[in-house]
Design an enzyme around this catalytic site. Structure first.
Site, PDB file in Angstrom:
ATOM      1  N   CYS A 169       0.811  -1.252  -0.023  1.00  0.00           N
ATOM      2  CA  CYS A 169       0.141  -0.128   0.005  1.00  0.00           C
ATOM      3  C   CYS A 169       0.768   1.420   0.115  1.00  0.00           C
ATOM      4  O   CYS A 169       0.304   2.472  -0.269  1.00  0.00           O
ATOM      5  CB  CYS A 169      -0.928  -0.190   1.240  1.00  0.00           C
ATOM      6  SG  CYS A 169      -2.246  -1.330   1.032  1.00  0.00           S
ATOM      7  N   HIS A 309      -2.763   8.439   6.014  1.00  0.00           N
ATOM      8  CA  HIS A 309      -3.105   7.243   5.342  1.00  0.00           C
ATOM      9  C   HIS A 309      -4.546   7.001   5.555  1.00  0.00           C
ATOM     10  O   HIS A 309      -5.150   6.342   4.618  1.00  0.00           O
ATOM     11  CB  HIS A 309      -2.269   6.247   6.003  1.00  0.00           C
ATOM     12  CG  HIS A 309      -2.365   4.909   5.181  1.00  0.00           C
ATOM     13  ND1 HIS A 309      -2.117   4.584   3.971  1.00  0.00           N
ATOM     14  CD2 HIS A 309      -2.883   3.669   5.556  1.00  0.00           C
ATOM     15  CE1 HIS A 309      -2.232   3.145   3.790  1.00  0.00           C
ATOM     16  NE2 HIS A 309      -3.046   2.749   4.804  1.00  0.00           N
ATOM     17  N   GLU A 320      -0.771   6.151  13.070  1.00  0.00           N
ATOM     18  CA  GLU A 320      -0.186   7.308  12.402  1.00  0.00           C
ATOM     19  C   GLU A 320      -0.598   8.504  13.234  1.00  0.00           C
ATOM     20  O   GLU A 320       0.135   9.720  13.059  1.00  0.00           O
ATOM     21  CB  GLU A 320      -0.693   7.280  10.951  1.00  0.00           C
ATOM     22  CG  GLU A 320      -2.374   7.899  10.635  1.00  0.00           C
ATOM     23  CD  GLU A 320      -2.715   7.935   9.166  1.00  0.00           C
ATOM     24  OE1 GLU A 320      -1.623   8.654   8.592  1.00  0.00           O
ATOM     25  OE2 GLU A 320      -3.788   7.335   9.048  1.00  0.00           O
ATOM     26  N   LYS A 341      -9.620   8.351   1.863  1.00  0.00           N
ATOM     27  CA  LYS A 341     -10.224   6.958   1.596  1.00  0.00           C
ATOM     28  C   LYS A 341     -11.580   6.657   1.862  1.00  0.00           C
ATOM     29  O   LYS A 341     -12.112   5.553   1.429  1.00  0.00           O
ATOM     30  CB  LYS A 341      -9.167   5.644   2.271  1.00  0.00           C
ATOM     31  CG  LYS A 341      -7.875   5.572   2.102  1.00  0.00           C
ATOM     32  CD  LYS A 341      -6.976   4.789   2.849  1.00  0.00           C
ATOM     33  CE  LYS A 341      -5.513   4.507   2.232  1.00  0.00           C
ATOM     34  NZ  LYS A 341      -4.656   5.770   2.423  1.00  0.00           N
ATOM     35  N   HIS A 346      -9.604   2.375  -0.828  1.00  0.00           N
ATOM     36  CA  HIS A 346      -8.298   2.045  -0.457  1.00  0.00           C
ATOM     37  C   HIS A 346      -7.821   1.294  -1.594  1.00  0.00           C
ATOM     38  O   HIS A 346      -8.322  -0.073  -1.760  1.00  0.00           O
ATOM     39  CB  HIS A 346      -8.011   1.219   0.736  1.00  0.00           C
ATOM     40  CG  HIS A 346      -6.698   1.049   1.029  1.00  0.00           C
ATOM     41  ND1 HIS A 346      -5.518   1.122   0.165  1.00  0.00           N
ATOM     42  CD2 HIS A 346      -5.991   0.769   2.175  1.00  0.00           C
ATOM     43  CE1 HIS A 346      -4.583   1.143   0.537  1.00  0.00           C
ATOM     44  NE2 HIS A 346      -4.807   0.863   2.217  1.00  0.00           N
ATOM     45  N   PHE A 405       1.090  -3.220   4.525  1.00  0.00           N
ATOM     46  CA  PHE A 405       1.096  -4.657   5.045  1.00  0.00           C
ATOM     47  C   PHE A 405       2.761  -5.038   4.655  1.00  0.00           C
ATOM     48  O   PHE A 405       3.222  -4.855   3.844  1.00  0.00           O
ATOM     49  CB  PHE A 405       0.278  -5.743   4.044  1.00  0.00           C
ATOM     50  CG  PHE A 405      -1.066  -5.605   4.877  1.00  0.00           C
ATOM     51  CD1 PHE A 405      -1.402  -4.753   5.883  1.00  0.00           C
ATOM     52  CD2 PHE A 405      -2.215  -6.233   4.059  1.00  0.00           C
ATOM     53  CE1 PHE A 405      -2.836  -4.559   6.479  1.00  0.00           C
ATOM     54  CE2 PHE A 405      -3.396  -6.085   4.679  1.00  0.00           C
ATOM     55  CZ  PHE A 405      -3.988  -5.356   5.751  1.00  0.00           C
TER      56      PHE A 405
END
Length: 421
Positions: A169, A309, A320, A341, A346, A405
């Site tokens: 990502c 994010h 974050e 998002k 996403h 990830f």
């Protein structure tokens, strides 16, 4: 004189509309493009919602041959790249073609093609031995993610270095960061860069269902993703592409190009911890932020906005938030921070570049886009997340961050055209 990398063209293919202007209009409105999945019957899945694009490649300039040989992710990239080059005003031929490269990101490459063709070759999964006689002639393009860069190079005429970066990502941030490095190092004068992914497929949804990362709020698709909200239940998949024309500053200045922003700093780290888990203290993301700011020559107080994010999972939102506090200190509480998002989903490897495009447009228009669906803040997320309504604000220095990830953490700093000039 040190070489610098600036954005002179933007192309976006995203949920809610094809093209950069519809994308920007959707972001500013705070409306969401999430809906019940229509690409296949999602009834068997835990999550049945995604942010899809209403996309006909033939209507958006692709040839029938391109459509036949390419995966949906590649098609999205081709449309975005065409818009970005047109927006830049560049004619890529002659010596410039030799000095123009391609760097694209993708997390899952040709997943849609591979899953569709596996179903055909295996007779719907009934046959263990696959029959290649039923394979489409360009099946290998779905198997090789590098084909995305090759197809974009063919369409644009770029003869320089070409590559695909796949870091989950964070691919969309890492590809632009890498492209900026090639421009600054003198390996290219122009880079066609960005990312693309079309992951909305049964296999991808199953993968996310298995770890319960996606929201199961199927009864209300428009509000299924709720970043930083106390009542969030997970992320929502999306699809899309954003392609940027990244150009050496003096090259752009000599031809009178419009400069959206400068890619002034970039850094990446890995937490070496867990494939899907995040440490609560956000240390690795904070290190990436600090290094990106240092490369850009920025202090914490210089940052006007942070593009989050903002996936809508509890561990990411808290991680974050901690990272931004760790890097910006008390200035974090005075800095608007929002994520897109909930609006466009996403799109895995593509989202980082889509967010960079959003940041460049925010700088141009002097607008901070909102975090949609944020109605009741998580007490552990106590920064200014710009809930639901866009906000006018002069933006000279912006950070965008990504978490992937595998423990990947990336940060990129953009500065305004005023700084670039």
């Amino acid at each position: 004189m040190a070489r610098r990398a600036v954005i002179t063209g933007i192309g976006v293919t995203a949920p809610g509309g094809i093209g950069t202007q519809p994308f920007w209009d959707l972001l500013v409105s705070g409306r969401t493009a999430t809906r019940r999945i229509t690409a296949f019957d999602p009834a068997a899945h835990r999550c049945q919602v995604a942010a899809e694009i209403d996309f006909d490649p033939l209507l958006h300039g692709l040839t029938r041959q391109e459509v036949r040989r390419t995966d949906r992710a590649t098609q999205l990239a081709l449309v975005s790249a065409t818009e970005a080059v047109l927006d830049s005003g560049l004619v890529i031929d002659g010596e410039l073609a030799e000095r123009t490269g391609v760097a694209l990101g993708s997390a899952v490459g040709g997943t849609t093609t591979l899953e569709r063709e596996y179903a055909v070759l295996s007779n719907g999964g009934k046959d263990w031995v696959l029959d290649p006689a039923y394979a489409v002639p360009h099946l290998y393009e779905g198997f090789l993610p590098s084909s995305i860069a090759a197809e974009v190079a063919i369409r644009t005429g770029a003869l320089g270095p070409a590559s695909v970066i796949s870091t989950g990502c964070t691919s969309g941030i890492d590809s632009v960061g890498y492209a900026a490095e090639l421009v600054r190092d003198g390996a290219a004068d122009v880079m066609i860069t960005g990312a693309t992914d079309a992951p909305i497929s049964p296999i991808t949804l199953t993968c996310f269902d298995s770890i319960k990362a996606t929201s199961a709020r199927n009864d209300d698709p428009a509000t299924a993703c709720r970043p930083f909200d106390r009542n969030r239940t997970g992320l929502i998949l999306g699809e899309g592409s954003a392609v940027l024309v990244l150009e050496e500053y003096e090259h752009a200045r000599r031809r009178g190009a419009t400069i959206y922003a400068e890619v002034a700093g970039y850094a990446a780290r890995c937490n070496a911890f867990h494939m899907t888990g995040l440490k609560a203290d956000g240390r690795e993301m904070a290190e990436a932020i600090n290094l990106a700011m240092a490369e850009a020559g920025l202090n914490a107080e210089d940052i006007d906005y942070v593009n989050a994010h903002g996936s809508g999972t509890k561990q990411n939102d808290r991680h974050e938030t901690a990272a931004v506090k760790r890097s910006l200190g008390e200035h974090a509480y005075r800095t608007p921070m929002s994520g897109i998002k909930a609006i466009v989903g996403h799109s895995l490897g593509a989202i980082g570049s889509i967010e960079i495009a959003a940041c460049a447009l925010s700088i141009k228009h002097g607008v901070v886009v909102p975090t949609a669906n944020l109605t009741e803040a998580d007490p552990e997320c106590d920064l200014d997340y710009v809930p639901n309504t866009a906000r006018e604000r002069r933006l000279d220095a912006v950070l965008t961050v990504g978490s992937g990830f595998g423990g990947f953490q990336s940060a990129l700093a953009l500065t305004s055209g005023g700084r670039a000039a």
